[in-house]
Every structure is written in C-alpha cells, then in structure tokens.
Design a protein around this motif. Sequence first.
Motif, PDB file in Angstrom:
ATOM      1  N   ARG A 178       0.797  -1.321   0.034  1.00  0.00           N
ATOM      2  CA  ARG A 178      -0.004  -0.080  -0.012  1.00  0.00           C
ATOM      3  C   ARG A 178       0.864   1.225  -0.004  1.00  0.00           C
ATOM      4  NH1 ARG A 178      -4.062   0.116  -2.093  1.00  0.00           N
ATOM      5  NH2 ARG A 178      -5.394   1.697  -0.623  1.00  0.00           N
ATOM      6  N   LEU A 179       2.067   1.081   0.713  1.00  0.00           N
ATOM      7  CA  LEU A 179       3.003   2.298   0.521  1.00  0.00           C
ATOM      8  C   LEU A 179       3.616   2.529  -0.747  1.00  0.00           C
ATOM      9  CD1 LEU A 179       4.946   4.154   2.047  1.00  0.00           C
ATOM     10  CD2 LEU A 179       6.568   2.607   2.232  1.00  0.00           C
ATOM     11  N   TYR A 180       3.769   1.559  -1.603  1.00  0.00           N
ATOM     12  CA  TYR A 180       4.207   1.455  -2.774  1.00  0.00           C
ATOM     13  C   TYR A 180       3.115   2.309  -3.746  1.00  0.00           C
ATOM     14  CZ  TYR A 180       4.391   0.074  -7.862  1.00  0.00           C
ATOM     15  OH  TYR A 180       4.279   0.068  -9.050  1.00  0.00           O
ATOM     16  N   GLN A 181       1.715   1.756  -3.661  1.00  0.00           N
ATOM     17  CA  GLN A 181       0.856   2.273  -4.411  1.00  0.00           C
ATOM     18  C   GLN A 181       0.326   3.828  -3.988  1.00  0.00           C
ATOM     19  OE1 GLN A 181      -2.098  -1.122  -3.314  1.00  0.00           O
ATOM     20  NE2 GLN A 181      -1.173  -2.316  -4.904  1.00  0.00           N
ATOM     21  N   ASP A 182       0.349   4.178  -2.758  1.00  0.00           N
ATOM     22  CA  ASP A 182      -0.311   5.564  -2.428  1.00  0.00           C
ATOM     23  C   ASP A 182       0.730   5.824  -1.505  1.00  0.00           C
ATOM     24  OD1 ASP A 182      -1.756   7.754  -2.222  1.00  0.00           O
ATOM     25  OD2 ASP A 182      -3.196   6.804  -1.053  1.00  0.00           O
ATOM     26  N   PRO A 183       2.021   6.797  -1.803  1.00  0.00           N
ATOM     27  CA  PRO A 183       3.150   6.724  -0.676  1.00  0.00           C
ATOM     28  C   PRO A 183       2.775   8.339  -0.053  1.00  0.00           C
ATOM     29  CG  PRO A 183       3.596   7.663  -2.890  1.00  0.00           C
ATOM     30  CD  PRO A 183       2.518   6.852  -3.042  1.00  0.00           C
ATOM     31  N   LYS A 184       1.478   8.354   0.778  1.00  0.00           N
ATOM     32  CA  LYS A 184       1.341   9.239   1.640  1.00  0.00           C
ATOM     33  C   LYS A 184       2.139   9.208   3.026  1.00  0.00           C
ATOM     34  CE  LYS A 184      -3.277   9.942  -0.226  1.00  0.00           C
ATOM     35  NZ  LYS A 184      -4.760   9.949  -0.224  1.00  0.00           N
ATOM     36  N   TRP A 185       2.097  10.340   3.654  1.00  0.00           N
ATOM     37  CA  TRP A 185       2.930  10.324   4.831  1.00  0.00           C
ATOM     38  C   TRP A 185       2.418   9.296   6.041  1.00  0.00           C
ATOM     39  CZ3 TRP A 185       1.320  11.411   9.537  1.00  0.00           C
ATOM     40  CH2 TRP A 185       0.143  12.136   9.593  1.00  0.00           C
ATOM     41  N   TRP A 186       1.311   9.309   6.242  1.00  0.00           N
ATOM     42  CA  TRP A 186       0.614   8.377   7.058  1.00  0.00           C
ATOM     43  C   TRP A 186       0.861   7.041   6.684  1.00  0.00           C
ATOM     44  CZ3 TRP A 186      -3.617   4.829   5.934  1.00  0.00           C
ATOM     45  CH2 TRP A 186      -4.081   5.202   4.722  1.00  0.00           C
ATOM     46  N   ASN A 204      14.293 -12.424  13.999  1.00  0.00           N
ATOM     47  CA  ASN A 204      14.610 -12.654  12.419  1.00  0.00           C
ATOM     48  C   ASN A 204      13.366 -11.978  11.622  1.00  0.00           C
ATOM     49  OD1 ASN A 204      12.471 -14.459  12.725  1.00  0.00           O
ATOM     50  ND2 ASN A 204      13.647 -16.292  12.162  1.00  0.00           N
ATOM     51  N   GLY A 205      12.425 -11.534  12.121  1.00  0.00           N
ATOM     52  CA  GLY A 205      11.597 -10.698  11.533  1.00  0.00           C
ATOM     53  C   GLY A 205      11.899  -9.151  10.918  1.00  0.00           C
ATOM     54  N   GLY A 206      12.968  -9.015  11.662  1.00  0.00           N
ATOM     55  CA  GLY A 206      13.574  -7.578  11.273  1.00  0.00           C
ATOM     56  C   GLY A 206      13.723  -7.250   9.920  1.00  0.00           C
ATOM     57  N   VAL A 207      14.298  -8.605   9.172  1.00  0.00           N
ATOM     58  CA  VAL A 207      14.673  -8.333   7.966  1.00  0.00           C
ATOM     59  C   VAL A 207      13.249  -8.032   6.796  1.00  0.00           C
ATOM     60  CG1 VAL A 207      16.405  -9.994   7.900  1.00  0.00           C
ATOM     61  CG2 VAL A 207      14.129 -11.007   7.465  1.00  0.00           C
ATOM     62  N   ILE A 208      12.316  -7.763   7.390  1.00  0.00           N
ATOM     63  CA  ILE A 208      11.391  -7.256   6.688  1.00  0.00           C
ATOM     64  C   ILE A 208      11.388  -5.805   6.176  1.00  0.00           C
ATOM     65  CG2 ILE A 208       9.955  -5.998   8.621  1.00  0.00           C
ATOM     66  CD1 ILE A 208       8.336  -8.283   5.626  1.00  0.00           C
ATOM     67  N   LEU A 209      12.671  -5.399   6.572  1.00  0.00           N
ATOM     68  CA  LEU A 209      12.965  -3.674   6.356  1.00  0.00           C
ATOM     69  C   LEU A 209      13.414  -3.700   5.101  1.00  0.00           C
ATOM     70  CD1 LEU A 209      13.823  -1.057   7.299  1.00  0.00           C
ATOM     71  CD2 LEU A 209      16.058  -1.849   7.769  1.00  0.00           C
ATOM     72  N   PHE A 210      13.752  -4.781   4.484  1.00  0.00           N
ATOM     73  CA  PHE A 210      14.095  -4.736   3.072  1.00  0.00           C
ATOM     74  C   PHE A 210      13.107  -4.562   1.978  1.00  0.00           C
ATOM     75  CE2 PHE A 210      17.846  -6.479   5.001  1.00  0.00           C
ATOM     76  CZ  PHE A 210      18.936  -6.036   4.282  1.00  0.00           C
ATOM     77  N   ALA A 211      11.975  -5.045   2.654  1.00  0.00           N
ATOM     78  CA  ALA A 211      10.546  -4.927   1.691  1.00  0.00           C
ATOM     79  C   ALA A 211      10.062  -3.487   1.690  1.00  0.00           C
ATOM     80  CB  ALA A 211       9.455  -5.958   2.420  1.00  0.00           C
ATOM     81  N   PHE A 212      10.430  -3.028   2.968  1.00  0.00           N
ATOM     82  CA  PHE A 212       9.794  -1.435   2.847  1.00  0.00           C
ATOM     83  C   PHE A 212      10.944  -0.582   2.103  1.00  0.00           C
ATOM     84  CE2 PHE A 212       8.014  -2.885   6.937  1.00  0.00           C
ATOM     85  CZ  PHE A 212       6.716  -2.754   6.577  1.00  0.00           C
ATOM     86  N   VAL A 213      12.136  -0.970   2.129  1.00  0.00           N
ATOM     87  CA  VAL A 213      13.261  -0.046   1.439  1.00  0.00           C
ATOM     88  C   VAL A 213      12.776  -0.222   0.010  1.00  0.00           C
ATOM     89  CG1 VAL A 213      15.571  -0.056   0.739  1.00  0.00           C
ATOM     90  CG2 VAL A 213      14.836  -0.284   3.173  1.00  0.00           C
ATOM     91  N   THR A 214      12.444  -1.476  -0.507  1.00  0.00           N
ATOM     92  CA  THR A 214      12.247  -1.813  -1.969  1.00  0.00           C
ATOM     93  C   THR A 214      11.091  -1.050  -2.198  1.00  0.00           C
ATOM     94  OG1 THR A 214      13.150  -3.980  -1.818  1.00  0.00           O
ATOM     95  CG2 THR A 214      11.662  -3.597  -3.683  1.00  0.00           C
ATOM     96  N   ALA A 215      10.091  -0.923  -1.426  1.00  0.00           N
ATOM     97  CA  ALA A 215       8.716  -0.250  -1.741  1.00  0.00           C
ATOM     98  C   ALA A 215       8.989   1.276  -1.757  1.00  0.00           C
ATOM     99  CB  ALA A 215       7.773  -0.620  -0.815  1.00  0.00           C
ATOM    100  N   HIS A 216      10.010   1.983  -0.925  1.00  0.00           N
ATOM    101  CA  HIS A 216      10.366   3.281  -1.076  1.00  0.00           C
ATOM    102  C   HIS A 216      10.846   3.648  -2.489  1.00  0.00           C
ATOM    103  CE1 HIS A 216      11.379   7.180   0.591  1.00  0.00           C
ATOM    104  NE2 HIS A 216      12.752   6.993   0.350  1.00  0.00           N
ATOM    105  N   VAL A 220      10.218   6.183  -5.407  1.00  0.00           N
ATOM    106  CA  VAL A 220      11.041   7.266  -5.766  1.00  0.00           C
ATOM    107  C   VAL A 220      11.384   7.210  -7.345  1.00  0.00           C
ATOM    108  CG1 VAL A 220      13.473   8.360  -5.255  1.00  0.00           C
ATOM    109  CG2 VAL A 220      12.061   7.643  -3.356  1.00  0.00           C
ATOM    110  N   TRP A 221      11.575   5.863  -7.647  1.00  0.00           N
ATOM    111  CA  TRP A 221      11.981   5.857  -8.981  1.00  0.00           C
ATOM    112  C   TRP A 221      10.810   6.390 -10.066  1.00  0.00           C
ATOM    113  CZ3 TRP A 221      16.193   5.119 -11.880  1.00  0.00           C
ATOM    114  CH2 TRP A 221      16.035   4.659 -13.412  1.00  0.00           C
ATOM    115  N   GLU A 222       9.757   5.709  -9.713  1.00  0.00           N
ATOM    116  CA  GLU A 222       8.489   6.106 -10.581  1.00  0.00           C
ATOM    117  C   GLU A 222       7.863   7.570 -10.507  1.00  0.00           C
ATOM    118  OE1 GLU A 222       5.291   3.145  -9.791  1.00  0.00           O
ATOM    119  OE2 GLU A 222       6.572   1.625 -10.918  1.00  0.00           O
ATOM    120  N   ARG A 223       7.778   7.906  -9.035  1.00  0.00           N
ATOM    121  CA  ARG A 223       7.290   9.377  -8.978  1.00  0.00           C
ATOM    122  C   ARG A 223       8.155  10.540  -8.951  1.00  0.00           C
ATOM    123  NH1 ARG A 223       1.993   8.367  -7.095  1.00  0.00           N
ATOM    124  NH2 ARG A 223       1.441   6.063  -6.800  1.00  0.00           N
TER     125      ARG A 223
END
Length: 998
Positions: A178-186, A204-216, A220-223
């Motif tokens: 949802r962050l990738y589809q609609d990158p609003k601040w909230w 080991n759930g902390g590696v989910i950070l890479f998914a958020f980095v990818t979405a961000h 940035v690349w598209e918008r």
Amino acid sequence: MRCPRALKNWRPRLPCTGMGLAAIVALGLGLRLWGLDWPHGLHPDEWAADIIASFAQGHWYYPHPVIWHQVFYLVAGFTYIPVQMLLGKLMVLLGPAYVQVPVISYLFWGRLWVALLGAANVWALYALVRALGLSRAAGLTAALLLAVNPLLVVHSHYLTVDAPLALSVTLALWAGVRLYQDPKWWRYLVAGLAFGLTLTTKANGGVILFAFVTAHLITVWERRPPWGRWLLAQPAVFVLGGVLGMITGYPGFLLAKDNPLFKYAEQVHNFTRPHFAEHISFWNSPLGDRLVWSAHTIGDAIGWELVVLFALGLALAIWRRYRAVWVVAAYPLFYYFPYLFLSHRLAERDLTSIVPPMICLAMLPLAWAVGRMPRWGKPALWAVAALALMIVPLGRSMAGAYLFWQEETRVSATRWAGADLPPSAHLYQGSYGTPKVPLATEFYHSQDPAKYQGEDNFVLVSSTDADRYFFQWDKIPRNSMGRLLDNFGKWQLIKEFDLGYHTAQDKLPGRFKYPVFVDPYLRFYAARPNLPQTQSLGLERPPSFAPAPYAVVYTNHRAYSGDGATALVNGPARAVRVLRPPRELLAVQVELVNLGKKAVDIKLVQGLHRRRLRLEPGQSESFIRQPQNWPLTVDRVYPFTLWVESPGRVFMRLTSDPLLLGLRCLDLKRWELAGRLLAQAQAARPTALLPRALGAAALLEQGRVQPAAPLLAGQSQALERLAALVLGSAPPDKRLVNLAAWAGLYPDLLANSLIRRYVPSEYEQGPERETKQEYPSFDFQAWAAKGSQGHRELLRLKEPLPSWPLRVRLSLSRRNVSYAPDQPLAVLTAVAQGPTGKDLTVRKELSPGDMGEGTRRRTLELELPAAASNQRWSFELRSLAGSTVHLDGVEAQVEVRPQLARLARWAFWAQGELMRRQGRPAPAAAMLAWVERLDPDFGPGLISQVQALEASGQPEAAERRLAKALADLPQGGELRAWAGAELKKLEAKGASAPSNLR
C-alpha cells in the motif's frame, strides 16, 4: 506499473466471496483448534506462558534475557483477566450459585491466541493478494492454501511466536504494498509501526525492512518526489513509526535497566543463525545428508508444488515488471532458506514467515494461465487448481492436528515407566525424555558408558537425542553417549513408542511427520543379557487408570505393550481411547460394565459407527467387531469414544491383541475370524507355540486338517513346557520365574505388568481426627471409631482387577501396642463389592505372632478368590482396643495360571485332535487327558477325548469320562445332551464304534 492485463482481465463478480472467505477462515481455525489442549510442559519454549502470566498481573515489561519479542504476549496477557472474569459471570448466570468456575491456564490461553492469530492470517493474506491487484478467486485460493498449510497448522498449536510472526509479516507486506501504491506520509507511519511490531514479534522478522526499502525506492524511481521528501521526511516518519511500534511490542526499550539495543542485536544474531550449526557443520556433513534432511523438511512443511509455483511467480513478476510483487519478493528470508538448505540441515521453524508471501507469488502463474483460457473454462481452472493444491496439504494438516488431539508419546512413556519399571530401576534419559521423571545425571551424555551397565539400569532414548546430538553423519558416534547408543544392539529393547511408523528410516529427524516436539519416538533399553522372546502368552495386564481425559495405547512393540485400553468414566462425561497398532486391526473386543447403582445410557462412537446401549446396575456388555480406521488420512488409527450420557460410573476395556482375540473367537465358535487373527499373531512370532497351536485349533474346527498339521510339527517340547507351567505344583513366585524364563522376558518387568501397588501417604492423627487421601486408582481413609479405643483404616480400589484369583501382600506396621497374648491385635477384611452389594469377603484375625517379635513392620499375604468383572476390592484394617496397627500399603498380584490355562487347553486339544484325525488315537487320548485336568467341562476336549478312547479300544474309560462329565455339566445344553446319548449308546452296545459328532 499497474497489474498486467493478463492477470486482471478475468475478474467476475463473486456474490458469495464474503461467505467463502468466512468458510475458509473457519476451516483454518478448526484445524488450529483441534487438539489445542495437548499435554503441557512438552515443548521446550512453552515456558513463555510465564510472560503472559506476568502481563496478566499488570506488568508492562518481562525482564528475560532471551525472549525479547513480546508484542504477542502483551496482547494475550492483557486480555486474560477480562475473559476470565467474563467466564465467571457466564458460569454464574448459567449454573447454580455454587458452581465452580474453571480457571483458564495461561498456557492454554496463549495457545488459543496463537490459533486465533493463525486464522486471522488467512484473512490477511486474502487482503494482501487483493492489494496486489489479483482477482477475488486468486485471493480465495491463496487463503485456502494458507488455511490448510501443515507448517502453520502445526505451529499454531504451540505457545511460540513462529505462527504469529507469519501474520505480522503478512500485515507488514500489505503495508509495504500500500505504501508503494499510495505513498502518503501516514502510510510511512503505518509501515513503520508494522516494521516495529514485526521486529518485536521475533528477531529474524527484522529483515522485513528490505521490503519497505524496496517499496520506497520503487516509489522514488516512478514518482521522483523532491529529494528532501524521499531522503529525509519520509524516512523520518517511517523511523518514528518504527520506534513507536518497537516500544509497543517491547516496553523494555524504555523500562529495561541495561542497554536493550545491544542485547537485541545479540538476539537477532542468535535467531537468524542456521540451526544445528554447532552440531553438524558444513565441513562435517556430506551434501547428500544435508539435502535429504532439508528436502523432507520442506516437502512435509511447505510442499514442493508450492515451491515450484513460487519460483514461476518470481520469474513472471520480474519478466512482466510487476513492481508491487517486487515488494513482496524482497522479503530476504526467501533467499535465506536456500543457504540453510545447502549448508546446514534445515529447521522448520525458520520457514513459517515465508509461507504467506510464497503463496502470494504462487498465485501469479495461476492467474497468468487463467487469463489465457476461454471465458467458459476460467472458473473450472481456478476450481481444479485450488482443489489440486489443497488436497495434499489438507491431509498433512489433518494428520498433524490429529497428533495433538492424541496423547503425546512422552506422556504415555511416563505412565508406562511408572507402571512397569521395577521400583529399584535407574532410568537414564535425555532432554526429550519423559516429563516429571528426574534426570539420572545432569550431563548424562558425557558419562562413561560403563556407568550405564547394571542389572537395574534402563536407558530412555529419543530420536532427537540419538540422531541430532550424539551422531555425526552416517551414524558415526561423536561422544560417549553416541558410542553407548551404538552398542545398543547388545542391549534389550523392551519398549518402543513410535506412533506406529512403518520403517525405522521414517523415524529419523528430517523424515518424521510434524511436529518434532509432539512426535518423537522413544525407546526403552535394559542393560541386561538379551533373552530371546519365543512365546506369545497373551496375558492381560491389570487396568491402570489415569486422570487424563484421553489416552493413546501403543501396541507397536510385541513384548511390553498393553493388550488393551481401559477407561473409567463418571458420567455425564466422555473418554477417548485411540489404538495405534503396528499393523491393521482385524478385530477389537469392547467390554462395557456399569459399576454404578443406577441404569446408565451410553453411546460408543468408533469412526463413522454409532452404538447406543442402556446398562442396568452391574450389567456388562461385550462384543467383537472390526474397527474402522479414522481419519482416513492417518494409517492404522482406531479411535473409540465412550459417552456416558447420564449420571453413573462405566468401565470400558478395549482388547486388540490378536492372540487374545483369537482365543475369544475360539470360545465363541467364530472359527474363520479366529483363524485370521491367529495367523496375524503367528506372523508376529513365527516360532511361538501358542499362536501356532491355537491357529491349528481354528483350522481343525473348520475341518482343515492338512494345513493344521505343519503348525504343530516339532512342538512337543514346547507343549511339555506349557504343561509344566499350567499343571505343575510350583509356588506362584517360582511359577512366574519359570514363565519369564520360558518366554524370554525380564521376570521383574513381567511381574510388574501383573502387579498393582497402592501405597497411601504417611499421616499423623489424634484419636478424634479423620484422614482422607485421594489417588487416581484408590482412596484411603483412617479414623478412630466413636465410643471405643479402636482404630480403622480403609483402602478402596477404584479399578476392577482382572477376574482371576489374586495373591495380596499387605504391609502393616504396629505402634504403641499393648495386648493380651491370647487376644487378636486387629481384624483384616478384604471385600469384593459390586454395584448391587457385597459378594465376596475374606477375613483374617491378626495375632501377636503374625506381627512378629521385636519388629515394627510385617508383610502378610491373603489368597483371594476370583471376583466378577464388575467388582472392586477394598481392604479394611480394624485395630482392636489397646493396639494400633497401620495399613502401609497393598500389593495385588494376578495369578497368571487361569488365563494361561485358557490358552493351554486349546493348544493341548489341537495336538490331541490332530493325532486322532491322523489315526493315532492312543497318544491322542493321553494328550487330551491334559485338557481334562485343566478344564473337565471343556466341550471340544470332552468330545475328542471320548472319541479317542473309543478308537483306541478303551470303552470303559470312555464310559467313566462321560459319567463324570454328566455329573458336572449343567442341566440342558447341547453338550450334556450329546454326552447322555453317547453314554447310553456305549452302555447298550458294550464297546460299540465311536459316533461321529463332527
């Protein structure tokens, strides 16, 4: 980039989507709740119930140096008290004011939350698939595959964070998409919260950070927003959300005294390293060994079909540039488990969090294929694909959930060890041994093997102990315990608990069915000379009742498994007994007895069969039937559920041993079934006398002389041994030793299986006080009689012992005895009481000589006659005035000769009848004389003996045998009529030719 047309061009309206999703969630919840209340204290990580207890008591922080992931425990802990109070109010409203409110255990409450979160994950995955732009049909298919996934179903039965981690990862990936589809601040704030909660669910759930980095980065690349927003503002909002999420999930970040960040970093390292690396390293294990372990783990837990679809979906997402799926595919644990797969043996607990995103990517090739089908074929393709992908995992999940509904192997092993190992035994066990049995040594695996040798030493070994810690690859011992296990071929395996697996290879770690903590196999060894077992004696064990509501009876080891299962139900209630034999059961005998004083209505459920009965007080019902395997997905599982629907006390016994059942079918003249059962018993022990002899008897009763003859060939010496056991005059103790020596069993273990001990606790009381003690199998009461100086003690048994003669040893002690030499000290009374009153009474007065001179303790013996199957014994000791004698314990030993005689009479008859039909009447008559000594009223023996005596030219002996039989046989009946007619024929014709009854 939006969803490709091929993936979204078939989106029909599904008016029942909500109902279908609700049904799928209900299916997932049912699989996760099935057997949720399995025995406590068996999983090494379920001590975490203490965290829930701490939070339930109002604490916000649990200071433990290992478990730092606490968000799940917070939710479970703070909901415990309100639910417990609501339960209490509900019980008061529905029941009387004095009703006892059940207390929910913290462990069960935690497991319930795990199951609920696992079912919620089904809905969350549907939302994630829909967020990716796929159809409702794809979302329902994904939800269905997650609902029946065997790995998540099994781990939803543990109070651990492995199953909740899968939910937190699903929600975090949804937030990333949802962050990738609609990158609003909230949305950055929500993504940060999801990251923090996932991180504090498990390290080991902390590696989910890479998914958020990818979405961000894709956003940035598209918008191409201003650099200040994407480089500073948006990451700052995400970090703020992450901090809030971590504090919510683990308040220790604010409340801990020491630095939690460094400790948390240490835990991240501990929880993300490969399992078993310290035991089986990359250089110490061949590639094939690692791959076999890991392949079986993935095949059982996830399924290779899902792995293949995931790989195709990943390739399709890269090829078609489906960037929303890139967020899901960026979850690093996808690419962590191949490293485990290749370098170390794979642990299934590392795989729970990758199952939901794997299912997401697996939907892509299905959606791509459906998009290229004609419109009329698309619904059929989705339906076929969903059913095809669901059927195998559903079977595995049902089998896994069914294991939790049964009783865990270590619980059964604990009860067996307590009932069968001699009191002087020393049991050495490992970390996965039986619960509530103290370890023999703290570091048992480092002991010298010579310390385990000894006549009273026993060793308990589990699959985990034997294969994970003590051996390198290819079964090479790595330490002293491994060398000890390597020498177990020289020891005697006396008992095995293995849930009935077919081959030894299936019991190895990596090949066993899930889960390891519920389903290890256990083996008991004895450090004694290996005596070969040659006989199957079919001796029934005295019943032993446990307070558990259900039990599994393991009949997979021929020497020391119980022949049946018992249950004692105080209605209205139910009891479940599950037979898991090593081979298919041909028949099971069910015995039901009403031990109460009122009529009871009962229902017996076995598989799909139902049977209703009404038993009057003291009435018993017995029948033999072929059991139904249930559920169909688990081999050789036969559950029996006894419902007592009205107030009363009902006893149930299940007998599945083929030798005993064959004997009973012979008594019932069910020759064909008896033959099949005894053939199965003979297959288990090809050289044993009794299965062969009784099998020959079944064949002879069917007129099949030719196949019966080889069964009795060369058995003359064994028949003589059997005759010495059942016809000899040896005392009971010597008879038991002879029996054990002939059968090749350990005498003390065989004796323990035929002995029950009832020992009340020590107590102190004055003349006016009364003592009551309650035990699972007996209760004890002591009191001073009013108006006299006497003292009474009463021990009541709750279980009916076998209806054979008993020899009872009573342990007595005397205290403060003042007496006249010519007067008794006390009166000892044994009473067999049924539901209709007292039927058998044995009374003995204790004289000063019975207690001995100068001794405070004395053991006395009573010989008790056979009681009815619905009677229970009680023992009362009444001290007379001026003396105080205490009843310290009772030991009841079953007399084995009556049951052995039932088997022996058929064995002797088969040999004699075969001789008669082969034209050797004189030796046949001599053999059949043994049958007469055992049981003069045995019909087949009487008929064959009379015919053999006539054929051998001994008409006078035949007339005397018939006259004696007519004096003892009851009036009426076919056998008495035949004996009278045969006697008249002999008297009229002198020495006439024998008649042909057969």
